[in-house]
Every structure is written in structure tokens, then in C-alpha cells.
Design a protein around this motif. Sequence first.
Motif, PDB file in Angstrom:
ATOM      1  N   UNK A 448       0.790  -1.215   0.000  1.00  0.00           N
ATOM      2  CA  UNK A 448       0.000   0.000   0.000  1.00  0.00           C
ATOM      3  C   UNK A 448       0.827   1.271   0.000  1.00  0.00           C
ATOM      4  N   UNK A 449       0.201   2.351   0.456  1.00  0.00           N
ATOM      5  CA  UNK A 449       0.809   3.681   0.450  1.00  0.00           C
ATOM      6  C   UNK A 449       1.184   4.074   1.876  1.00  0.00           C
ATOM      7  N   UNK A 450       1.187   5.375   2.168  1.00  0.00           N
ATOM      8  CA  UNK A 450       1.544   5.810   3.521  1.00  0.00           C
ATOM      9  C   UNK A 450       0.546   5.315   4.563  1.00  0.00           C
ATOM     10  N   UNK A 451      -0.707   5.126   4.155  1.00  0.00           N
ATOM     11  CA  UNK A 451      -1.713   4.617   5.085  1.00  0.00           C
ATOM     12  C   UNK A 451      -1.461   3.148   5.402  1.00  0.00           C
ATOM     13  N   UNK A 452      -0.741   2.456   4.541  1.00  0.00           N
ATOM     14  CA  UNK A 452      -0.285   1.100   4.840  1.00  0.00           C
ATOM     15  C   UNK A 452       1.009   1.137   5.642  1.00  0.00           C
ATOM     16  N   UNK A 453       1.922   2.027   5.252  1.00  0.00           N
ATOM     17  CA  UNK A 453       3.218   2.107   5.943  1.00  0.00           C
ATOM     18  C   UNK A 453       3.040   2.378   7.425  1.00  0.00           C
ATOM     19  N   UNK A 454       2.001   3.154   7.801  1.00  0.00           N
ATOM     20  CA  UNK A 454       1.815   3.472   9.211  1.00  0.00           C
ATOM     21  C   UNK A 454       1.398   2.258  10.038  1.00  0.00           C
ATOM     22  N   UNK A 455       0.996   1.184   9.380  1.00  0.00           N
ATOM     23  CA  UNK A 455       0.680  -0.057  10.092  1.00  0.00           C
ATOM     24  C   UNK A 455       1.919  -0.910  10.327  1.00  0.00           C
ATOM     25  N   UNK A 456       3.059  -0.475   9.774  1.00  0.00           N
ATOM     26  CA  UNK A 456       4.265  -1.293   9.839  1.00  0.00           C
ATOM     27  C   UNK A 456       4.696  -1.621  11.259  1.00  0.00           C
ATOM     28  N   UNK A 457       4.681  -0.654  12.151  1.00  0.00           N
ATOM     29  CA  UNK A 457       5.109  -0.895  13.536  1.00  0.00           C
ATOM     30  C   UNK A 457       4.140  -1.842  14.232  1.00  0.00           C
ATOM     31  N   UNK A 458       2.833  -1.651  14.005  1.00  0.00           N
ATOM     32  CA  UNK A 458       1.841  -2.549  14.597  1.00  0.00           C
ATOM     33  C   UNK A 458       2.034  -3.978  14.098  1.00  0.00           C
ATOM     34  N   UNK A 459       2.304  -4.130  12.800  1.00  0.00           N
ATOM     35  CA  UNK A 459       2.500  -5.473  12.242  1.00  0.00           C
ATOM     36  C   UNK A 459       3.785  -6.105  12.760  1.00  0.00           C
ATOM     37  N   UNK A 460       4.804  -5.298  12.971  1.00  0.00           N
ATOM     38  CA  UNK A 460       6.045  -5.827  13.532  1.00  0.00           C
ATOM     39  C   UNK A 460       5.785  -6.430  14.911  1.00  0.00           C
ATOM     40  N   UNK A 461       5.073  -5.669  15.765  1.00  0.00           N
ATOM     41  CA  UNK A 461       4.771  -6.167  17.110  1.00  0.00           C
ATOM     42  C   UNK A 461       3.834  -7.372  17.061  1.00  0.00           C
ATOM     43  N   UNK A 462       2.782  -7.275  16.226  1.00  0.00           N
ATOM     44  CA  UNK A 462       1.821  -8.382  16.137  1.00  0.00           C
ATOM     45  C   UNK A 462       2.460  -9.621  15.526  1.00  0.00           C
ATOM     46  N   UNK A 463       3.330  -9.428  14.517  1.00  0.00           N
ATOM     47  CA  UNK A 463       3.991 -10.563  13.875  1.00  0.00           C
ATOM     48  C   UNK A 463       4.897 -11.317  14.823  1.00  0.00           C
ATOM     49  N   UNK A 464       5.577 -10.584  15.714  1.00  0.00           N
ATOM     50  CA  UNK A 464       6.432 -11.265  16.691  1.00  0.00           C
ATOM     51  C   UNK A 464       5.603 -12.136  17.625  1.00  0.00           C
ATOM     52  N   UNK A 465       4.431 -11.620  18.014  1.00  0.00           N
ATOM     53  CA  UNK A 465       3.570 -12.385  18.914  1.00  0.00           C
ATOM     54  C   UNK A 465       2.908 -13.567  18.216  1.00  0.00           C
ATOM     55  N   UNK A 466       2.577 -13.393  16.936  1.00  0.00           N
ATOM     56  CA  UNK A 466       1.855 -14.442  16.201  1.00  0.00           C
ATOM     57  C   UNK A 466       2.774 -15.333  15.384  1.00  0.00           C
ATOM     58  N   UNK A 467       4.107 -15.121  15.494  1.00  0.00           N
ATOM     59  CA  UNK A 467       5.095 -15.907  14.725  1.00  0.00           C
ATOM     60  C   UNK A 467       4.875 -15.773  13.221  1.00  0.00           C
ATOM     61  N   UNK A 468       4.624 -14.561  12.799  1.00  0.00           N
ATOM     62  CA  UNK A 468       4.416 -14.262  11.386  1.00  0.00           C
ATOM     63  C   UNK A 468       5.542 -13.350  10.912  1.00  0.00           C
ATOM     64  N   UNK A 469       6.179 -13.717   9.816  1.00  0.00           N
ATOM     65  CA  UNK A 469       7.212 -12.889   9.204  1.00  0.00           C
ATOM     66  C   UNK A 469       6.525 -11.824   8.333  1.00  0.00           C
ATOM     67  N   UNK A 470       6.915 -10.564   8.482  1.00  0.00           N
ATOM     68  CA  UNK A 470       6.245  -9.457   7.787  1.00  0.00           C
ATOM     69  C   UNK A 470       7.142  -8.926   6.673  1.00  0.00           C
ATOM     70  N   UNK A 471       6.614  -8.900   5.466  1.00  0.00           N
ATOM     71  CA  UNK A 471       7.266  -8.266   4.322  1.00  0.00           C
ATOM     72  C   UNK A 471       6.473  -7.008   3.965  1.00  0.00           C
ATOM     73  N   UNK A 472       7.145  -6.020   3.431  1.00  0.00           N
ATOM     74  CA  UNK A 472       6.495  -4.728   3.179  1.00  0.00           C
ATOM     75  C   UNK A 472       6.803  -4.223   1.781  1.00  0.00           C
TER      76      UNK A 472
END
Length: 652
Positions: A448-472
Motif C-alpha cells: 500500500x501507500x503511507x496509510x499502509x506504511x503506518x501499520x508497519x510498527x503494529x505489524x512488527x509487534x503483532x507478527x512477533x507475537x503471532x510468529x508471522x514474518x512481515x514483508x512490506x
Amino acid sequence: MRDKSANPVRSIPGIFLERNPIARTTEHRADIDGLRGIAISAVVACHINLPFSAGGFVGVDIFFVISGFLITRLLADEYDAHGRIGLADFYARRVRRLLPALLLVVAATLVAGFLWLLPDEQVALARSAIMALLFAANIHFWTVGTGYFEPASTLLPLQHLWTLGVEEQFYLLWPLAFAGTAALARRRNRPVLPALRLLLIAAVAASLALAIVQGPSRAAFFLLPARAWELGAGCLLAMAPPLSAARARWLAPLGVTAILLAILVYDAHTPFPSFRAALPVVGSVALIAAGGADPRGAVPRLLSQRWIAGLGKVSYGWYLWHWPLLAFVRIQWGGGIHVVRDTGLVLLALLLAIIMYHRVEMPIRERRVAGFGDTTRSLASGGALLVAGLALAAALWVWAARPSPAGSLMAQYRAARSGAVRDFPFCNDPAPCASGAPAGGPALLLWGDSHAAQLGHALDLAGRQASIHILTRTEPGCAPGGSPLGVRRGDPRWMACAAFEHRVRAELAGLRGHRNLRTLLFAGGWDARQAGWERQLAADVDAARRLGLRVIIARDVPLHSRDVLRCTVRRGADSCAEPRAAIERRAAAVDRALDEIATQRPDVRLWSPLDRLCPHDRCPAAIDGRLLYRNQGHLTLDGSAYLAPALQPVIG
């Protein structure tokens, strides 16, 4: 706008003026003051959104024509009297006429900025003031990237000074070109007037061609090269053969019609300037020419009426004062136009302009102030004023950079305003931009765009908890399925988005096979005004499903009616919260389109951040003392982190 009369009081007939009869009319022209009155009234009415004034910005073009005409008359009169151009005297007159009033308004604006603006706003104001005092305000606002018609421009207290930048650069170049061309013609024993006309015709043609080629771009709007032909039209008129009174009688109504048509028909959506500026420019030329040929005609007599000519005399001061007053009030009240309030403000600006005209402008112009008694003292005083103004702007800049106590609201504000790129970096390179759990397990791709990029930190934290690798994969202004709003197909920005989206689509299959990609999360700042975005998004969703990817579409974070961050610092978080119902109404059209995509594809999941960000039917600006937003609709780092618990079960 600037009062540019400074009309010469006498003329000594000579070679130049004998061949240029129109320039003999060097007495003060009340009809030109009246034309200034029309121009400033149109500009001010446009800026406060009065009815039937949407095209009032063409008043600036009228002023450009007047400037070219009057400055060329002054130069021609001096050349005819002395056989040369006294550049020092010319610039001393410009100093007396323009600089004291400009410095007074800029200084008042800087003081107001010190009292009422936030640190980043103070820095922006100081920069614009410095560039304005260096006669380059138009270059500054071109490089800043805020268009004249964008809502954000109404919050820039000195943006109106771009017009002075254009004219000051003209004042610097045209006398030099005039003197150089005249000297060269005389050295070669050629007539001076035809040489000057030839130079002007070539310059006007080249500038007009550039304006048409550049189209409605910021460069064409703000910079001298594409505006020079408007000033040049006035210059050519000053050197034109005389017009008969009979022709003036029908030319004057045509001039009025052209100007009124531009004011009534043009608006913020009109591609401008380009060739469309010809309407007010030609209308102005017609009125000035008709007034010189037939001063007793109906239109010149109307323009010479005391009340409208009086507005023209104080037009420079009115132009200088009205915009800062409007901008500061709009900043304090969260932007927007309020006709009744703004009408009161521009009337206050008119009062200030009248006072400044009688107490500052005229005494200095008439050399009744000791520091401006002659050329040398005028130039020295002008230089001293410039240095003082630059020092005041620099002092505001230094003050704005002072540190704030750690953890304070102002410290959060500074971090939010300066940390967008640092906190939410865009990732559009083919090399994987990864976060969350370590590679090897299931992966999710955020697109996505900047509205997607702003979710990056949330996904980083959630991915660590859910054992999900995040690509952007994120690119500014490039929401999946849609090009940037208002950008035409083939524009460089459109091309950049198209290339980015093509690259992401091309690598999905490879990421599926080699990076264990299992989920694709679409997020963006979609706008219902973008034609066809939902069809392209649906096509991208279907392509991902065919690859066997699980698809999630994120609704956008709340879009507020004002800059929430600045509102919170100025008024407190409680005053800046908005009802959830109002937020949902703004997003209704986009949300309906997303609902339709998901309804037709039961395996596609929609996720909304509103339940987390808008508890109890309110969308607060801060939670637990932490600011959630960095502007009208983008999250701070704390705001993004606050979404992590809501994202974890969705991506897991």
C-alpha cells in the motif's frame, strides 16, 4: 497587492518619446488606480470565498500587466530625459515604494508566529520570511510543493508574497535589459524603440510558449519564466502607438468583459495559468490602452471614481495584510473558510493598509523621512531594513529549534511532526523489507501507500507475537488499485505508481514460492473520487487468491476534520475528539466499495481499526496520555503500536 503607481510627474520630449506618443501621458492615471482597486478586490474576495469570485485570483495577473506598463513608462521617461537609465535611482525608488511596508508586515507576522505558532510552523514561517526578504518567495513556495489552490496553502501566513518575488525579479532584470538594449542600439546607430520592441516581442512569445507547454504546473504558476509574458504585455503597451478615442470606446467594454468573465468562470479547478491567463491579461491591456486614449470614456471615468481609485492606492498594503490575518485565524481555528469572520478580517486588513499608507508609505515615498531623503540613504536604509528582517526571521528559527522536556506533550509533538519517515519508512525495493518474526515461518506481505506504511510498527509487534514474518511493499501516494488523486495518466507520479504496482504484482508468485508468503494485506488511503480504483483493487485481490494467498483488506484509520496533532497541542485532547459517526460518514463511500469486494468473495477478510481507535463511539486524539495521530489521518508511532493487539488475531 502592491501599489505600483509611482507615476512620473513630468517628461522631457526627446528621441524616444517622439517615436512613442503613448508614453508622453505621464501624469497620474486615476483609472489605473481604479484597475488596481478591481484587482485587489477580486483577489481578496476569492480568498474569503465570496459568491461569484472564484476566479478572483486573476487579479494577480492584472497587477502584473500594470507593473510592466508603469515600470516601462518610468524607464522610458528617464531614458528620454537623460539618455540613460540611472539604475541606482531606479532601485532607490523601488526601495522607498515597496520595502518599508513589506518589512513592517513581515516583522508583524514573525512576532505573531512567535506568540501563536508551534515549533515546526515557526520554522516554516522563518524560512518563508527569509526567502521573501531575499526576493525569492516564489521560488521557495515552488520548492516547498504546496500548490496555491491546496487547502494547506491557506495556513501559510506569507505564501501570498510569491507575487512579490515574481515582480521583484522582474524589477531586477528588466531595467538592465532595457539599458543594455538601448546602449547596444545606439552603439550600432540603430533606433532604440524598435530594438526594445523586438526584445519584448521575443521574450513575451518565449514566455507564453513556456507557460502553455508547462501547463497548470507549480513551476508555471510560481516562477518568473512562465509569468514574464504577462509583465511583458504591459511593457509592450507602454511602447505601443497611440490608440484613437473611437477605438477606445469599444475596446474598454471588451476589456471589462474579459476580466469579469475570468473572475466569474475560472475557479480553483481551472488549469492555470497556461493560455487561460490571456483573458485577464488582454482585458487589462485593453483597459489601460483605452484609458490613455480616451480618459473621458465611460469605463475610464468609472474606474477613476474616488472610492475605487482609493482602494487601488492602498492595494499594496491591503494585499500584504489580508493574507497573514486570514492564515493566523484559520490556524487557530483549525483551518477552513468562514465568510462572515473572514470578511471582518479583510476589512481589518483594509484599515491597517489605510493607516500604513498614510503613516509609512507616503512619508517615505515623498522622502519626508530622513533615512530615505536621497538615493544613497534610501539604498542604505533599505539594506539595513533587510538585515533587520533577516535577523528577526533567523531568531524565530533558532527559538523554534529549542529542545522540549522529555516525555512532554511538546516533545511528543516534535517527534510526531519530524518522525514520519523515520517511524514509517517506505519500502519499495525488490529486496525484502522484513520485520515481525524471523524468516522461515509463514509470511505476510503489506502492500500500500503511507496509510499502509503506518501499520508497519503494529505489524512488527503483532507478527512477533503471532510468529508471522512481515514483508512490506509501500510507496507514497500509491494506494493499491488507484493512482494518486488528481494526477493525470502519464504524469511522472502516475508513472511511478504504475511501475511500483507492476513490480509488486510481478514478484508475488516468487514470494509465494521462496519466502513462504501466505497472506496479502492491502491497505491504503483510498478516495471515492478516484475513478475505477475499486475495480483494479478487486482484480489484484483475485490475482492473489489465484496464487493461493489469503487476502485481508484493511479499512483506513479515522480521517479527522482537522489536524488532530496540532489541535491537541493547542486545545487539549478532549477538545479534539470526534464522534465515530462523523468519521464513518467521511469513509462511507470507500467502505461500501470495500464491503462489496469482500461480500462477493467470502474468503476475503475485512479488518477495521475503528473498534480499537474509536472506543465508546468517540475517536480520541490521545489515549493514556499518548498522542495517536501526527496529522489529520496518519498515526504516530504510539498510535500504530496501539493497534498491534487488534491486528494479532487477524494475521495469526
